[in-house]
Design an enzyme around this catalytic site. Structure first.
Site, PDB file in Angstrom:
ATOM      1  N   HIS A   1       0.843  -1.562   0.063  1.00  0.00           N
ATOM      2  CA  HIS A   1       0.438   0.057   0.009  1.00  0.00           C
ATOM      3  C   HIS A   1       0.721   0.890  -0.277  1.00  0.00           C
ATOM      4  O   HIS A   1       0.484   2.228  -0.174  1.00  0.00           O
ATOM      5  CB  HIS A   1      -1.013   0.243   0.744  1.00  0.00           C
ATOM      6  CG  HIS A   1      -0.298   0.192   2.860  1.00  0.00           C
ATOM      7  ND1 HIS A   1      -0.565  -0.416   3.150  1.00  0.00           N
ATOM      8  CD2 HIS A   1      -0.054   1.441   3.288  1.00  0.00           C
ATOM      9  CE1 HIS A   1       0.627  -0.038   4.688  1.00  0.00           C
ATOM     10  NE2 HIS A   1       0.705   1.085   4.922  1.00  0.00           N
TER      11      HIS A   1
ATOM     12  N   ASP B   1       0.441  -7.609   1.794  1.00  0.00           N
ATOM     13  CA  ASP B   1       0.355  -6.038   1.935  1.00  0.00           C
ATOM     14  C   ASP B   1       1.935  -6.012   1.610  1.00  0.00           C
ATOM     15  O   ASP B   1       2.870  -5.775   2.110  1.00  0.00           O
ATOM     16  CB  ASP B   1       0.012  -5.731   2.737  1.00  0.00           C
ATOM     17  CG  ASP B   1       0.334  -4.173   2.890  1.00  0.00           C
ATOM     18  OD1 ASP B   1       0.416  -3.361   1.732  1.00  0.00           O
ATOM     19  OD2 ASP B   1      -0.165  -3.549   3.777  1.00  0.00           O
TER      20      ASP B   1
ATOM     21  N   SER C   1       4.848   2.699   7.571  1.00  0.00           N
ATOM     22  CA  SER C   1       4.525   1.260   6.836  1.00  0.00           C
ATOM     23  C   SER C   1       5.778   1.000   5.984  1.00  0.00           C
ATOM     24  O   SER C   1       6.098   2.115   5.283  1.00  0.00           O
ATOM     25  CB  SER C   1       3.571   1.643   5.961  1.00  0.00           C
ATOM     26  OG  SER C   1       1.554   1.678   6.521  1.00  0.00           O
TER      27      SER C   1
END
Length: 495
Positions: free
Chosen positions: A223, A256, A338
């Site tokens: 993402h 992910d 992230s």
């Protein structure tokens, strides 16, 4: 659960230092004594009962009162008006004020800020007076302080009068061992990059990644790079400020996970060591590195709060979720962390920071909430398997049981749906589940030894394995509990 693209504590004022005892006042010579004659010896007169006691303003305390209250004066401080001491008073010299006052009458400066002054530097005599005031204020520290000042003041005519002493263990001399947080951070930071992803229309975000191998592959979250994967621009900036263009080698939306490759990768890249996430224990120390809210090279610490935490997360840009059996940590993780590494106390990567819990009440991934101590990382053992597959083929491979389960929570297990997507059978004919005898309506309650509470929990557990692994499922049917052994199948690519 959300993914990230990408009080004032009252400092107590020091108590007023103790005031030195008042020097005795010489007794007046008795009347009638001849000039120059020695006074006749006499016993010391007793102090009359109603004789006034010398008081020091601001220094006396009532009996039983808390002496620390004198240290909680509020700024700005207004010193009391000076008073002339009465004749024969023992209250001299006057004590220093309980709280430092400022010549301009303003508030004290912010922590670490220099104190502005309009006065020109004074000569040595004036600076000695300033130092003398400091010594008077520190008289409670004993005679050594006064002697220290005297030695500095009389060190010679060329002396500057400074009392500054250099510490032998100044920060530049500190040795930070490899096992300390500072040591781990110093070793890992050169191998962590801040990723800037811009889509074709100029929009983008900031995330984190880390060096996976010496060939210039960077491991991160899908993402983080999804918006720029097809027609955008990706750059990776190292902690030394050097920036490199990058391209997507492969990405797995379901896991992910994504792998980038630096263009014109420099020589001498140092990959981060990979740990074993299966051996992590609750309570183990963790260190997270990333760029929360764009603040690159930020290091935070915490512990492993839980293992095998079922997490379904998304970036809010699609209706597809990622599933993981995550490592939970209370290390501060925010938007921009992230894709960054979650390290153990030895500096080995045990996970990829991927998601945070949000209190906003919004949908998954639709919040830019900050850390509340609930962060989730993809176990590195799983991420490594995915990364190797992406580097080899450019596409992910998912292990499957060959059955469609509902995504409802609090169902007491993973319920096999009545039908699959687009009206297809819920249990794939000749698939692993069909061969093991599972049917629509069965409720899977265990995957090997792990309890299954819902469909996302089951998927997260399946994806910690590889196609071809043999597993045991426990399920219920018509009130009876059954077990089935099966071999996991595979699905290539994101569907």
């Amino acid at each position: 659960m959300s993914t990230e693209n990408e009080g004032n504590e009252g400092n107590a004022v020091p108590s007023a230092p103790s005031v030195p005892s008042a020097p005795p006042v010489p007794a007046a010579a008795p009347e009638g004594t001849p000039q120059g004659a020695p006074p006749a010896p006499q016993a010391p007169p007793a102090a009359p009962a109603d004789a006034p006691t010398a008081q020091v303003p601001g220094a006396a305390h009532q009996e039983g009162a808390d002496p620390s209250t004198a240290a909680h004066e509020q700024y700005p401080y207004a010193p009391p008006s000076p008073q002339q001491p009465p004749a024969g008073s023992a209250a001299w010299p006057p004590p220093p004020p309980a709280v430092p006052s400022y010549a301009d009458g303003g508030s004290p400066p912010a922590w670490g800020a220099p104190v502005p002054s309009d006065e020109q530097p004074r000569k040595r005599r004036a600076s000695g007076l300033v130092a003398a005031v400091a010594v008077a204020a520190l008289v409670a520290g004993g005679v050594g302080g006064a002697l220290g000042y005297w030695a500095a003041d009389s060190s010679g005519s060329g002396s500057s009068g400074s009392t500054t002493v250099a510490a032998s263990n100044s920060p530049k001399d500190f040795k930070r061992e490899a096992g300390t947080v500072a040591g781990v951070a110093a070793s890992a930071l050169p191998s962590v990059v801040t990723i800037d992803a811009k889509s074709g229309d100029g929009e983008g975000g900031t995330g984190t990644g880390f060096v996976y191998d010496k060939e210039g592959h960077i491991l991160t979250n899908n993402h983080v790079v999804a918006s720029a994967a097809d027609s955008g621009q990706l750059t990776a900036t190292f902690s030394n400020g050097k920036k490199y263009d990058a391209e997507v080698i492969g990405r797995a939306q379901g896991y992910d996970v994504a792998v980038l490759k630096l263009k014109d990768a420099p020589d001498g890249l140092t990959p981060l060591a990979l740990g074993d996430s299966d051996k992590v224990a609750v309570g183990d120390s963790t260190i997270a590195i990333g760029a929360p809210f764009g603040l690159s090279n930020t290091v935070t610490t915490g512990i492993i709060s839980a293992k095998n935490r079922p997490v379904a997360s998304g970036d809010g840009s699609s209706n597809k979720n990622s599933y993981m059996s995550a490592l939970q940590t209370d290390a501060s993780i925010n938007p921009g962390n992230s894709g960054g590494p979650l390290l153990d106390a030895g500096g080995a990567v045990i996970g990829i920071n991927s998601a945070i819990q949000s209190t906003s009440g919004g949908g998954v991934g639709q919040s830019q909430a900050g850390s509340i101590g609930l962060g989730f990382a993809i176990p590195v053992n799983q991420a490594k398997n995915v990364a190797e597959q992406l580097i080899r083929t450019g596409q992910p491979v998912y292990p499957v049981i060959g059955a469609t389960v509902t995504m409802e929570e609090k169902t007491g297990g993973a319920v096999i749906s009545d039908e699959g997507a687009g009206g297809t059978p819920a249990v794939t004919p000749d698939g692993p589940a069909a061969k093991a005898g599972l049917k629509a309506g069965d409720v899977i309650t265990k995957f090997n030894d792990t309890a299954v509470e819902s469909g996302p929990t089951l998927i997260g557990e399946i994806w910690t394995h590889k196609p071809g692994d043999k597993v045991t499922l426990t399920y219920t049917r018509d009130g009876r509990t059954e077990t089935a052994e099966l071999t996991l199948g595979e699905r290539k690519g994101d569907s």
